[in-house]
Motif scaffolding. Structure first.
Motif, PDB file in Angstrom:
ATOM      1  N   VAL A  59       0.833  -1.201   0.000  1.00 24.57           N
ATOM      2  CA  VAL A  59       0.000   0.000   0.000  1.00 24.57           C
ATOM      3  C   VAL A  59       0.870   1.254   0.000  1.00 24.57           C
ATOM      4  N   GLY A  60       1.963   1.228   0.759  1.00 21.97           N
ATOM      5  CA  GLY A  60       2.852   2.384   0.807  1.00 21.97           C
ATOM      6  C   GLY A  60       3.462   2.715  -0.545  1.00 21.97           C
ATOM      7  N   VAL A  61       3.992   1.701  -1.235  1.00 24.58           N
ATOM      8  CA  VAL A  61       4.627   1.973  -2.530  1.00 24.58           C
ATOM      9  C   VAL A  61       3.593   2.306  -3.600  1.00 24.58           C
ATOM     10  N   LEU A  62       2.379   1.767  -3.458  1.00 29.89           N
ATOM     11  CA  LEU A  62       1.337   2.091  -4.434  1.00 29.89           C
ATOM     12  C   LEU A  62       0.890   3.545  -4.328  1.00 29.89           C
ATOM     13  N   CYS A  63       1.187   4.191  -3.204  1.00 29.21           N
ATOM     14  CA  CYS A  63       0.910   5.626  -3.099  1.00 29.21           C
ATOM     15  C   CYS A  63       1.723   6.428  -4.121  1.00 29.21           C
ATOM     16  N   LEU A  64       2.794   5.824  -4.645  1.00 27.13           N
ATOM     17  CA  LEU A  64       3.581   6.492  -5.687  1.00 27.13           C
ATOM     18  C   LEU A  64       2.781   6.662  -6.976  1.00 27.13           C
ATOM     19  N   ALA A  74       5.385  -3.085  -5.804  1.00 29.40           N
ATOM     20  CA  ALA A  74       4.286  -3.857  -5.219  1.00 29.40           C
ATOM     21  C   ALA A  74       4.316  -5.303  -5.704  1.00 29.40           C
ATOM     22  N   ILE A  75       4.609  -5.492  -6.978  1.00 36.80           N
ATOM     23  CA  ILE A  75       4.732  -6.850  -7.523  1.00 36.80           C
ATOM     24  C   ILE A  75       5.855  -7.602  -6.819  1.00 36.80           C
ATOM     25  N   GLY A  76       6.984  -6.926  -6.633  1.00 36.69           N
ATOM     26  CA  GLY A  76       8.116  -7.564  -5.958  1.00 36.69           C
ATOM     27  C   GLY A  76       7.792  -7.955  -4.525  1.00 36.69           C
TER      28      GLY A  76
END
Length: 711
Positions: A281-286, A302-304
């Motif tokens: 969720v944190g990286v998807l905020c990008l 997110a995939i990783g």
């Protein structure tokens, strides 16, 4: 469950992962096929530089990046040098990857000449520039120095610097992790099982990312590719360490490997999924970013992380189930053996001593830690994260940077990298006058098809040629607009050039409100401005999202606020120390706006991982033993695994430093230092001491806050 299924299930899981690895393995070396380092492609469509770039092919035949060949001899060029320059220009014109070549242009001081070769749109910039450099070097008379610079030269140097990502970066990261795991486990087998889990997760990630990039769903560049590798290796190893610690505990309480596996999965499933979900969720905020380069990292990371979680909860349990206690040899956990004593006077070891310190002086511990972290954070006052010149992106030797310095010594600094003005054709003379009236503009021409760049002047009598012997040509008009090329007096990536382009935008908008300014300098300006906007928006969003997740996970309001506060202070300390190191130790020219953003996303998301590891165990122990004993037992049980995980993650991110790209080196330092700070100080001392000092209030409003017992 029948014995046959107990054998078949782990065997099937391992087989599936082997198939994925066999298919995805070859794509390790092919990710570069779908990677691009063209800075303009990462800008939003709304940016002026993007709009001008998209329209530039309407006004001139050449649409690729310009490579500038500059030749120099101290004391003046000889006739032999001039002849060599002519042969180089002719050879450039014969190349299939070169679309257009300017005449040989001598400098006023007679010490240098330049030739602008614009590559074709389909040319592979790195390969084309490498070949041109080889040809130029072979054609130079003794004493004549030659360089290939310009936008194509810088892109080629950047591509060469990123070349180590497929091999060197991954190799350094894996060796570092392996050494740490051998030291931690003191076992010849277990480290390889954990490392295999991480490598298989990375293989699956690269396979999916390659397919999505090939289909145009995501954009991949060198920095995204490098961060993906490091993130997956580090995160998958962290999750594997947590599961392994639970499995080792379970082997003491369960006779069979199957029962131990079930118990370990029950104990680790929630924290691993919660940790992975929080990072995702944190990286998807990008995705909220306007910069396509930042936006691309969100789904790729997110995939990783998703595959890291999946591998830690499927492949690793299957592998450990196959080897059972032998995986820990020679320190096998025997069935029925006593668990380590976690608290009290009989407890031994580092974490028992830390627990006693925190238990005796909880308020003093968290106050001292907080003050120390805030003191480190004062370094933020000197942080310069508003962008760096393109010539400073590559650390170490750069022919493009050396060539630009030579170019600036003998020609206008922005020669070969003009600012591009897209405006109304009916106002061409007024636009040209506005452009030439801006301080820092050395000259202006109009783009025309079938003419070398920079040969068509603009003025009251319009179309005369500035190049001796070249025919006069008319400026190209497309959709009622023309494209003007303004040569800047300063190097295109300098602060002076940026000021000129900002002034240029103001000047042309007064004449034509619809006019837009693009080019190399404008691209850097739009990238930095957008990066600062992204940083301002995304950091608060990440904090709010992660806070809500922690509240749901821990069924509390107070503890999540404590954890988020600790993460913010830890991040400020890491970035503050980083700013001091960058300025006073390495003497870096500054930082990209995305350095604080990426550092924040990774440190907060991954730092919350350790919070989750710690506090889910503390909550579990608190339900059994009360708030005070729960904190101390949770600290004793997770201190070793969290510290090991932190060291592994710091080592993997530090491996980014082997790639000589300023952005990655800075990310490597801030994240690696921040992770160590987080595990050694924040998670080991600050958080346990603060939660212990709060007592039952830390768990408000859950039922734990209302328990009568407060030990």
């Amino acid at each position: 469950m029948p014995r046959s299924l107990r054998i078949a299930i782990p065997a099937l899981v391992i087989l599936v992962w082997l198939v994925v690895a066999s298919v995805g393995g070859p794509f390790f070396g092919r990710i570069a096929e779908v990677s691009t380092n063209d800075q303009t492609s990462f800008l939003p469509a709304s940016a002026d530089a993007t709009a001008v770039q998209d329209r530039s092919s309407d006004f001139r035949d050449a649409s690729g990046a310009p490579a500038i060949v500059v030749l120099e001899r101290d004391g003046g060029l000889t006739s032999t040098d001039t002849a060599a320059a002519g042969r180089i220009a002719a050879a450039l014109g014969d190349r299939d990857d070169v679309d257009q070549v300017s005449p040989v242009i001598p400098s006023e001081d007679g010490d240098a000449v330049e030739v602008v070769a614009t590559l074709t749109a389909s040319a592979e910039t790195g390969d084309a520039v490498a070949a041109i450099r080889t040809d130029v070097e072979g054609a130079l008379p003794d004493g004549l120095r030659g360089y290939v610079t310009g936008p194509a030269g810088f892109t080629a140097d950047l591509t060469e610097a990123f070349a180590g990502i497929d091999g060197l970066l991954l190799g350094v990261a894996l060796v570092a992790v392996l050494v740490i795991l051998i030291v931690v486990y003191r076992s010849p087998l277990l480290p390889f099982l954990v490392l295999a889990t991480a490598v298989f997760a990375l293989t699956a990630s690269i396979l999916v990312v390659w397919a999505l990039a090939k289909a145009g769903v995501v954009t991949v560049n060198g920095q995204v590719q490098g961060i993906l590798s490091i993130l997956v290796i580090g995160a998958a190893t962290d999750y594997a360490l947590l599961y392994t610690s639970r499995y080792r505990e379970a082997l003491r309480d369960h006779r069979t490997g199957w029962d131990a596996t079930k118990a370990a999965l029950r104990g680790s499933l929630e924290p691993i999924i919660a940790s992975g979900g929080t990072v995702i969720v944190g990286v998807l905020c990008l995705l909220l970013s306007d910069l396509n380069s930042n936006k691309a990292l969100g789904p790729v990371a997110a995939i990783g992380i998703a595959f890291s979680v999946l591998a830690a909860l499927t492949l690793l349990p299957a592998l450990l189930l196959c080897f059972r206690r032998a995986a820990f040899w020679p320190l096998r956990p025997a069935f029925g053996s006593a668990h380590p004593v976690l608290t009290g006077p009989d407890a031994r070891g580092l974490w028992a001593r830390v627990g006693r310190l925190v238990g005796r002086r909880s308020r003093v511990v968290w106050v001292v830690c907080t003050v120390g972290l805030l003191a480190m954070g004062t370094g933020l006052l000197g942080l310069r994260a508003d962008g760096v010149p393109q010539s400073d992106l590559v650390i170490g030797q750069s022919q493009a940077r050396d060539g630009q310095d030579v170019l600036a010594d003998h020609f206008p600094g922005g020669s070969g990298s003009p600012a591009l003005v897209l405006g109304d054709a009916d106002r061409i003379d007024r636009l040209a006058a506005a452009v030439t009236g801006v301080t820092g503009v050395d000259g202006v021409t109009a783009a025309a098809k079938d003419a070398p760049s920079g040969t068509t002047t603009v003025g009251t009598d319009a179309t005369t040629s500035t190049t001796p012997g070249a025919p006069a040509v008319e400026p190209t008009v497309s959709r009622g607009q023309v494209l003007l090329e303004a040569t800047l007096a300063d190097p295109a990536d300098s602060a002076a050039a940026e000021r000129t382009v900002r002034d240029l935008r103001t000047a042309v908008e007064r004449v034509d409100p619809g006019a837009r300014v693009g080019g190399v300098t404008a691209t850097a300006i739009d990238t930095n401005d957008t990066g600062i906007r992204d940083r301002t928006l995304i950091i608060p969003v990440v904090l709010v999202v992660i806070l809500l997740i922690l509240m749901l996970l821990l069924r509390s309001v107070v503890t999540p606020l404590v954890l988020i506060g600790s993460v913010i202070v830890s991040f400020a300390a890491a970035l503050g120390v980083g700013a001091l190191v960058f300025d006073h130790l390495f003497h870096f020219p500054g930082a990209d706006p995305s350095v604080p953003l990426f550092s924040f996303v990774f440190l907060v998301a991954l730092g919350v991982d350790y919070n989750i590891f710690l506090m889910t165990r503390v909550r579990e122990e608190t339900l059994r033993h009360g708030p005070r004993e729960g904190v101390l037992r949770g600290l004793g049980a997770t201190g070793g695994v969290i510290t090991s995980a932190g060291v592994v993650l710091a080592a993997t991110f530090a491996a980014l430093g082997v790639i000589p790209i300023l952005f990655l080196v800075q990310i490597a330092f801030v994240v690696a230092f921040g992770v160590l700070l987080d595990t050694v100080v924040v998670r080991s001392l600050l958080v346990p001491a603060l939660v212990l000092d709060l007592g039952r209030r830390a768990w408000w409003p859950s039922r734990l806050s209302r328990r009568p017992r407060d030990m």
